[in-house]
Write a protein that holds these residues in place. Structure first.
Motif, short mmCIF file in Angstrom:
data_model
loop_
_atom_site.label_atom_id
_atom_site.label_comp_id
_atom_site.label_asym_id
_atom_site.label_seq_id
_atom_site.Cartn_x
_atom_site.Cartn_y
_atom_site.Cartn_z
N ALA A 386 8.46 -5.28 -8.35
CA ALA A 386 8.75 -4.44 -7.20
C ALA A 386 8.13 -5.07 -5.96
O ALA A 386 6.93 -5.38 -5.95
N CYS A 387 8.92 -5.25 -4.92
CA CYS A 387 8.48 -5.94 -3.71
C CYS A 387 8.84 -5.11 -2.48
O CYS A 387 10.00 -4.72 -2.31
N GLN A 388 7.84 -4.83 -1.63
CA GLN A 388 8.09 -4.10 -0.39
C GLN A 388 8.76 -5.01 0.62
O GLN A 388 8.29 -6.12 0.89
N LEU A 389 9.85 -4.53 1.23
CA LEU A 389 10.65 -5.39 2.10
C LEU A 389 10.16 -5.44 3.54
O LEU A 389 10.29 -6.47 4.20
N ARG A 390 9.63 -4.34 4.06
CA ARG A 390 9.25 -4.32 5.48
C ARG A 390 7.80 -3.83 5.63
O ARG A 390 7.56 -2.70 6.04
N PRO A 391 6.86 -4.69 5.31
CA PRO A 391 5.45 -4.28 5.40
C PRO A 391 5.01 -4.01 6.83
O PRO A 391 5.44 -4.69 7.77
N GLU A 392 4.16 -3.02 6.99
CA GLU A 392 3.55 -2.75 8.29
C GLU A 392 2.29 -3.59 8.50
O GLU A 392 1.90 -3.85 9.64
N SER A 393 1.64 -3.99 7.43
CA SER A 393 0.38 -4.72 7.51
C SER A 393 0.59 -6.06 8.21
O SER A 393 1.61 -6.73 8.01
N ARG A 394 -0.39 -6.44 9.01
CA ARG A 394 -0.35 -7.71 9.72
C ARG A 394 -1.66 -8.47 9.49
O ARG A 394 -2.74 -7.88 9.50
N LEU A 409 -7.43 -20.84 7.28
CA LEU A 409 -7.90 -19.60 6.68
C LEU A 409 -6.79 -18.56 6.74
O LEU A 409 -6.26 -18.28 7.83
N ILE A 410 -6.43 -18.01 5.60
CA ILE A 410 -5.32 -17.06 5.50
C ILE A 410 -5.89 -15.67 5.25
O ILE A 410 -6.54 -15.42 4.25
N HIS A 411 -5.65 -14.77 6.20
CA HIS A 411 -6.05 -13.38 6.05
C HIS A 411 -4.75 -12.56 5.99
O HIS A 411 -4.24 -12.12 7.02
N ALA A 412 -4.24 -12.35 4.79
CA ALA A 412 -2.94 -11.67 4.65
C ALA A 412 -3.04 -10.19 4.99
O ALA A 412 -2.08 -9.60 5.49
N ASN A 413 -4.17 -9.57 4.71
CA ASN A 413 -4.40 -8.16 5.04
C ASN A 413 -3.38 -7.24 4.37
O ASN A 413 -2.87 -6.29 4.97
N TYR A 414 -3.10 -7.52 3.11
CA TYR A 414 -2.15 -6.70 2.35
C TYR A 414 -2.61 -5.24 2.26
O TYR A 414 -3.81 -4.94 2.26
N LEU A 415 -1.63 -4.34 2.16
CA LEU A 415 -1.86 -2.91 1.89
C LEU A 415 -2.82 -2.27 2.90
O LEU A 415 -3.61 -1.38 2.56
N ALA A 416 -2.73 -2.70 4.14
CA ALA A 416 -3.64 -2.19 5.16
C ALA A 416 -3.20 -0.84 5.71
O ALA A 416 -4.00 -0.17 6.38
N THR A 417 -1.96 -0.42 5.44
CA THR A 417 -1.48 0.86 5.97
C THR A 417 -1.08 1.78 4.83
O THR A 417 -0.71 1.34 3.73
N GLU A 418 -1.10 3.07 5.12
CA GLU A 418 -0.72 4.07 4.12
C GLU A 418 0.74 3.91 3.73
O GLU A 418 1.11 4.09 2.57
N THR A 419 1.60 3.56 4.69
CA THR A 419 3.02 3.36 4.37
C THR A 419 3.19 2.25 3.35
O THR A 419 3.97 2.39 2.40
N ASP A 420 2.47 1.15 3.53
CA ASP A 420 2.59 0.05 2.58
C ASP A 420 2.11 0.46 1.19
O ASP A 420 2.73 0.13 0.17
N ARG A 421 1.00 1.18 1.15
CA ARG A 421 0.48 1.61 -0.15
C ARG A 421 1.44 2.59 -0.82
O ARG A 421 1.73 2.47 -2.02
N ARG A 422 1.99 3.53 -0.06
CA ARG A 422 2.92 4.51 -0.63
C ARG A 422 4.20 3.84 -1.10
O ARG A 422 4.73 4.18 -2.17
N CYS A 423 4.69 2.87 -0.33
CA CYS A 423 5.92 2.17 -0.73
C CYS A 423 5.73 1.43 -2.05
O CYS A 423 6.59 1.46 -2.93
N MET A 424 4.58 0.78 -2.20
CA MET A 424 4.35 0.05 -3.44
C MET A 424 4.19 1.00 -4.63
O MET A 424 4.70 0.74 -5.73
N ILE A 425 3.50 2.12 -4.44
CA ILE A 425 3.36 3.09 -5.52
C ILE A 425 4.73 3.61 -5.95
O ILE A 425 5.05 3.65 -7.15
#
Length: 541
Positions: A386-394, A409-425
């Motif tokens: 399962a892959c989120q298509l439009r992440p809000e995290s930057r 140095l790569i700081h992906a900052n995954y799952l930084a927003t509630e929308t991203d976390r909810r979408c993945m769940i």
């Protein structure tokens, strides 16, 4: 196309990846211009670069991949996530999963709304069609005769067919073309392959152009900075076989290094956030605060299942005899497991309330592995990713030091927003429902990952944080826009620097809703056309 560095060229293209190959090949169609393409990696001679399933051998290869890593991710339990990127002719298109996806028309219309004039879906469609050699023939949305072969899946695995049937049980329509009139629904993916062989950007664009005397492709050439004369890019500095060299660009330098290397090279050259550059004792030539910012990537969580179906590739690859049969099938018919891409069947679905278009993409695989693609499980298995298509995290790309050999140095900052976390769940929960549908449940013996321990939303999120990772689509770090703060304008010209453009996934204001290889090639095609148009204007003047 001799591999000898000349003193100068009209156009110097940095990076022989998806976009760079397209840019160099298209510009060299004019015999009156000299084009040099610089690639840090070597030639694409390794046979696994040309067999589709070869990505399992090359993605983490010590010389064919850059083998990058994120910094510790605060929302992933402090884990560092591997980021493989191609380091050979073809770039990441030589080691990727071969899926041909453009994203949604709304993605490009949104770019236009953000001020990127000339980048609506209507504007970019001709460049997608120009690049494409669609096996199914031409149509309003598809082209033939282009360099990039697009083919139907050659391995019709019964597990993949069951995945599509399971989606239908849950009410999702069958979709024979994810690049057609609509993206939503389930179906088999198309791949960038021809007659069972991988069609990387190097195969598609450079191979046909190899006889052109005005195109020079230089491998093992690590670009270390731009040769700047005031506010003009006059060439490129590089290291080759231990020697520091320079090549001049009489007209333009075009950076096609991708979402990590392009901002890195700009910053090493003194173009970027002034405070960050000064902290590393890099002279600030031109302050562009957004260089390296706006980093986006698609994040995935992979559900793994034990199945009772011998069609699982796990079973067939466990013995030398099984491997021999797979090899024979590929050698004789160019079919079978060696033609499998990083997803045979797929589903685009909406899982969040209010989403007007799909917000999650599923990749179904007729095999299962551990945390990487390197080792299959010792039992028959399958994977639903399962892959989120439009992440809000930057996130951000920054320099570790002023040393050009040091990795960024790569700081992906995954799952930084509630929308991203909810979408993945919600994406994981839908993936489970697919596995539980009758069409799939008859094959499933056990959910291996995450398993019964991840029942509640909080438990699912904890598993996602512990195991989730990239699906290899970094973008956005040299953002295109109509505003003064963007890194490049809609002509892909770096703001404040003459003779310099960026053409790769780094220019995406927002990541497209799907795999990024085809869009990167489209960006290369469109850049080449804009460069040619600028040359015509100069001649007319």
């Amino acid at each position: 196309m001799a591999d000898v560095l000349p003193l100068s060229a009209d156009y110097v293209v940095v990076g022989a990846g998806s976009a760079g190959c397209a840019v160099a090949a298209r510009l060299s169609e004019d015999p009156g211009v000299r084009v040099v393409l610089l690639e840090a990696g070597g030639r694409d001679r390794n046979p696994w670069l040309h067999v589709p399933i070869g990505y399992a051998k090359t993605m983490y290869h010590p010389t064919l991949s850059w083998n990058l890593m994120t910094e510790p991710e605060p929302n992933l339990d402090g884990r560092r996530v591997p980021w493989p990127r191609g380091r050979t002719l073809g770039g990441s298109s030589a080691i990727n999963g071969l899926l041909y996806l453009r994203g949604q028309p709304a993605d490009y219309d949104h770019w236009r709304q953000l001020g990127c004039t000339g980048w609506s879906f209507e504007d970019v469609l001709p460049f997608f069609k120009r690049s494409e050699d669609q096996e199914r023939g031409p149509s309003e949305l598809h082209g033939t005769g282009g360099p990039l072969a697009v083919s139907d899946m050659r391995d019709r695995n019964p597990l993949a067919e069951s995945f599509i049937a399971a989606a239908a049980e849950l009410g999702f329509p069958h979709n024979p073309d994810f690049n057609g009139a609509t993206q939503e629904g389930a179906g088999l993916y198309q791949t960038t392959s021809r007659n069972g062989w991988r069609c990387s950007a190097a195969t598609a664009y450079l191979k046909p152009a190899r006889s052109r005397p005005n195109l020079v492709v230089v491998t093992d050439a690590h670009s270390t900075g731009l040769l700047l004369e005031g506010r003009r890019a006059a060439g490129v500095k590089l290291v080759r076989h231990g020697a520091a060299l320079t090549i001049r660009a009489e007209r333009e330098v075009i950076l096609c290094g991708g979402a990590i290397a392009s901002p890195q090279l700009l910053m090493l050259s003194g173009i970027g956030p002034a405070e960050h550059l000064r902290s590393l004792s890099i002279e600030v030539v031109h302050e562009l605060p957004q260089v390296g910012r706006n980093l986006q990537d698609h994040f995935q969580a992979r559900l793994a299942y034990r199945v009772n179906q011998r069609a699982s590739m796990n079973t067939r690859s466990r013995s030398w005899w099984g491997k021999a049969l797979m090899g024979a099938e590929f050698a004789l018919r160019r079919t079978g497991p060696l033609t499998v891409s990083a997803g045979t069947a797929g589903l685009f679905a909406r899982v969040l309330p209010g989403s007007e278009t799909p917000d999650v993409q599923y990749h179904f695989l007729p095999f299962s592995t551990g945390t990487t693609m390197l080792e299959l499980h010792p039992f028959p298995g399958m994977t639903i990713s399962a892959c989120q298509l439009r992440p809000e995290s930057r996130g951000t790309i920054t320099l570790a030091s002023a040393d050009p050999q040091a990795k960024a140095l790569i700081h992906a900052n995954y799952l930084a927003t509630e929308t991203d976390r909810r979408c993945m769940i919600e994406g994981v929960k839908l993936g489970r429902r697919l596995a539980q549908a009758a069409a799939m449940a008859r094959w499933v013996e056990e959910e291996i990952s995450p398993g019964a321990a991840a029942a509640s939303d909080d438990e699912i999120l904890a598993w996602i944080r512990c195991t989730g990772g990239t699906i290899y689509h970094p973008s956005g770090t040299c953002r295109m826009g109509g505003d003064a703060e963007s890194v490049v304008d809609p002509e892909l010209r770096v703001r404040g620097i003459e003779g310099l453009r960026v053409a790769d996934a780094s220019i995406m204001p927002t990541v497209v809703s799907g795999n990024t290889n085809a869009p990167a090639i489209m960006i290369g095609e469109k850049c080449a056309e804009m460069v040619k148009a600028s040359a015509r204007v100069r001649l007319a003047a």
